[in-house]
Design a protein around this motif. Structure first.
Motif, short mmCIF file in Angstrom:
data_model
loop_
_atom_site.label_atom_id
_atom_site.label_comp_id
_atom_site.label_asym_id
_atom_site.label_seq_id
_atom_site.Cartn_x
_atom_site.Cartn_y
_atom_site.Cartn_z
N ALA A 10 0.87 -1.18 0.00
CA ALA A 10 0.00 0.00 0.00
C ALA A 10 0.90 1.23 0.00
O ALA A 10 1.92 1.25 0.70
N LEU A 11 0.54 2.21 -0.81
CA LEU A 11 1.39 3.40 -0.95
C LEU A 11 0.53 4.65 -0.87
O LEU A 11 -0.49 4.75 -1.56
N THR A 12 0.95 5.60 -0.05
CA THR A 12 0.29 6.91 -0.04
C THR A 12 1.21 7.91 -0.76
O THR A 12 2.42 7.71 -0.80
N GLY A 13 0.62 8.96 -1.32
CA GLY A 13 1.42 10.03 -1.92
C GLY A 13 1.86 9.77 -3.34
O GLY A 13 2.73 10.48 -3.85
N VAL A 53 -6.38 1.58 -7.36
CA VAL A 53 -6.46 2.91 -6.75
C VAL A 53 -7.62 2.94 -5.78
O VAL A 53 -8.74 2.55 -6.11
N ILE A 54 -7.33 3.37 -4.55
CA ILE A 54 -8.38 3.56 -3.55
C ILE A 54 -8.56 5.07 -3.41
O ILE A 54 -7.60 5.78 -3.07
N THR A 55 -9.76 5.55 -3.71
CA THR A 55 -9.96 6.99 -3.69
C THR A 55 -10.37 7.45 -2.30
O THR A 55 -11.31 6.92 -1.71
N GLY A 56 -9.65 8.42 -1.79
CA GLY A 56 -9.99 8.95 -0.47
C GLY A 56 -8.78 9.63 0.14
O GLY A 56 -7.75 9.78 -0.52
N SER A 57 -8.94 10.04 1.40
CA SER A 57 -7.83 10.76 2.02
C SER A 57 -7.46 10.11 3.35
O SER A 57 -8.12 9.17 3.81
N LEU A 58 -6.42 10.64 3.93
CA LEU A 58 -5.94 10.11 5.21
C LEU A 58 -6.95 10.36 6.33
O LEU A 58 -6.81 9.81 7.41
N ALA A 59 -7.94 11.18 6.06
CA ALA A 59 -8.93 11.50 7.10
C ALA A 59 -10.07 10.49 7.14
O ALA A 59 -10.97 10.63 7.97
N ASP A 60 -10.04 9.49 6.27
CA ASP A 60 -11.19 8.59 6.17
C ASP A 60 -10.82 7.17 6.63
O ASP A 60 -10.23 6.40 5.88
N PRO A 61 -11.16 6.80 7.87
CA PRO A 61 -10.72 5.51 8.42
C PRO A 61 -11.19 4.31 7.61
O PRO A 61 -10.44 3.33 7.46
N MET A 62 -12.39 4.36 7.03
CA MET A 62 -12.88 3.20 6.25
C MET A 62 -12.03 3.00 5.00
O MET A 62 -11.70 1.88 4.62
N GLN A 66 -9.53 -0.21 3.83
CA GLN A 66 -9.54 -0.80 2.48
C GLN A 66 -8.13 -0.78 1.88
O GLN A 66 -7.70 -1.73 1.26
N LEU A 67 -7.44 0.32 2.09
CA LEU A 67 -6.08 0.47 1.55
C LEU A 67 -5.15 -0.61 2.10
O LEU A 67 -4.34 -1.18 1.37
N LEU A 68 -5.29 -0.88 3.39
CA LEU A 68 -4.30 -1.72 4.05
C LEU A 68 -4.68 -3.20 4.12
O LEU A 68 -3.81 -4.04 4.40
N ALA A 69 -5.96 -3.50 3.88
CA ALA A 69 -6.41 -4.90 4.06
C ALA A 69 -5.57 -5.85 3.22
O ALA A 69 -5.49 -5.73 1.99
N GLY A 70 -4.90 -6.79 3.87
CA GLY A 70 -4.14 -7.81 3.15
C GLY A 70 -2.80 -7.35 2.60
O GLY A 70 -2.09 -8.16 2.01
N GLY A 96 -2.72 12.10 10.11
CA GLY A 96 -2.75 11.12 9.00
C GLY A 96 -1.97 9.87 9.36
O GLY A 96 -2.39 8.75 9.04
N VAL A 97 -0.83 10.05 10.02
CA VAL A 97 -0.03 8.89 10.44
C VAL A 97 -0.81 8.08 11.47
O VAL A 97 -0.90 6.84 11.39
N GLN A 98 -1.40 8.78 12.42
CA GLN A 98 -2.16 8.08 13.47
C GLN A 98 -3.31 7.27 12.84
O GLN A 98 -3.55 6.12 13.23
N ALA A 99 -3.99 7.88 11.88
CA ALA A 99 -5.12 7.19 11.25
C ALA A 99 -4.66 5.92 10.54
O ALA A 99 -5.31 4.88 10.60
N LEU A 100 -3.51 6.00 9.87
CA LEU A 100 -2.97 4.81 9.19
C LEU A 100 -2.60 3.73 10.21
O LEU A 100 -2.90 2.55 10.02
N LEU A 101 -1.97 4.15 11.29
CA LEU A 101 -1.56 3.17 12.30
C LEU A 101 -2.79 2.52 12.94
O LEU A 101 -2.81 1.33 13.23
#
Ligand SMILES: NC(=O)c1ccc[n+]([C@@H]2O[C@H](COP(=O)([O-])OP(=O)(O)OC[C@H]3O[C@@H](n4cnc5c(N)ncnc54)[C@H](OP(=O)(O)O)[C@@H]3O)[C@@H](O)[C@H]2O)c1
Length: 308
Positions: A10-13, A53-62, A66-70, A96-101
């Motif tokens: 998974a890659l952001t940015g 591509v997963i559309t959304g931002s770091l502010a969206d936990p759902m 989806q980004l990180l599953a698997g 954003g880091v906290q949300a990813l973690l």
């Protein structure tokens, strides 16, 4: 040998300068990618096979779930590099880091792209936010699942921040925003991308914070950069040092303008303090050389790639 079959990263940015180079490189090494891309930023994505591509931002936990599953690993490269207030930077570089973690499962390995600026959090809101982001990664993940890269100034094709300065020097005039004895490291974006790929290929050198550079011992003085550009343009470059107070005053004007227009400024008083800092030399590559990475693009070649 490629990493074919190793799985999904998974890659952001990836719509940004560094993330796009990392994405291209990981694909060429056989990884499948899942990219977090904000609505409206798809057009800036490089065209890549084996990519979802997963559309959304770091502010969206759902969306982050989806980004990180698997995924086997996350390369977190999204970041706010311009802004006015501490909150502008923290929203992305800390929350954003906290949300990813929070969205990560217990096995996910994380390559966190920080910045050399994190060494000096008092210089600017950006630096403080990058240090705080690192601290979250260090607190929330065990060493075996995290590695932090603190790049110095990164340049190469697609850069939007350093490019205007380099273009002006290419025209023969350098406005130097730092004391004459200031030194800094540089790293070509493609070498940064290969460092990320090298880390993802194994588990050595994880648990550390690395400050990679292009292998130039002791970094560069501004005169070294001007000499390299003079060689490239086959003509001399005139250098004018911008006095510190003038740079700060310009930063203050930009901040005022930004408050009026709502546009995020690049040169603020904090950025002026970063630019005037005398020592942005990375600690170097020893621990990355030990795992088989080495930078291959040195300044003359890197500038030829970057400047027309
Ligand atoms: N460039 C350098 O010299 C340098 C040096 C050291 C460290 N770094 C670090 O490297 C990273 C990338 O920098 P860069 O130069 O490539 O910057 P960039 O070109 O501005 O790219 C930033 C990326 O982050 C994304 N992003 C920003 N806010 C986001 C949010 N809320 N949600 C999801 N994505 C978001 C941007 O997406 P949009 O396209 O939607 O805006 C873009 O893809 C940053 O963390 C920066 O601190 C850069």
């Amino acid at each position: 040998m490629t990493d074919a079959g190793r799985g999904t990263v998974a890659l952001t940015g990836a719509s940004g300068f560094i993330g796009a180079a990392i994405a291209r490189h990981l694909i060429s090494r056989g990884w499948r990618l899942r990219l977090l891309v904000r609505p409206g930023s798809q057009a800036r994505l490089p065209s890549l096979p084996a990519t979802r591509v997963i559309t959304g931002s770091l502010a969206d936990p759902m969306v982050l779930k989806q980004l990180l599953a698997g995924a086997q690993a996350l390369v977190h490269c999204a970041g706010a590099v311009r802004g006015l207030t501490r909150a502008d930077f923290d929203r992305v570089n800390v929350s954003g880091v906290q949300a990813l973690l929070d969205a990560a499962d217990d096995a996910l390995r994380v390559v966190h792209i920080s910045s050399l600026a994190a060494r000096h959090p008092r210089l600017s809101h950006y630096a403080a936010s990058k240090r705080a982001g690192e601290q979250l990664v260090q607190t929330c993940l065990p060493p075996a699942r995290r590695v932090i890269l603190r790049p110095p100034a990164v340049y190469g094709p697609g850069d939007r921040e350093l490019r205007p300065l380099l273009d002006r020097i290419m025209q023969g005039l350098a406005l130097i925003p730092a004391p004459r004895d200031a030194r800094f490291s540089l790293l070509h974006v493609n070498d940064l991308a290969t460092a990320v790929a090298c880390l993802l290929s194994g588990s050595a050198a994880w648990g550390c914070t690395h400050e990679p550079d292009d292998g130039q011992p002791g970094g560069y003085a501004w005169q070294d950069l001007l000499a390299a550009i003079a060689r490239l343009r086959q003509g001399s470059v005139r250098a004018l040092t911008v006095p510190g107070p003038a740079l700060s005053a310009l930063g203050a004007c930009n901040e005022l303008l930004a408050r009026l227009t709502g546009r995020a400024p690049m040169l603020t008083r904090g950025k002026a303090r970063e630019l005037r800092w005398p020592d942005w030399v990375a600690t170097g590559n020893a621990s990355l050389l030990a795992i088989g990475w080495r930078p291959v693009i040195h300044l003359d070649q890197g500038l030829r790639d970057t400047l027309p």
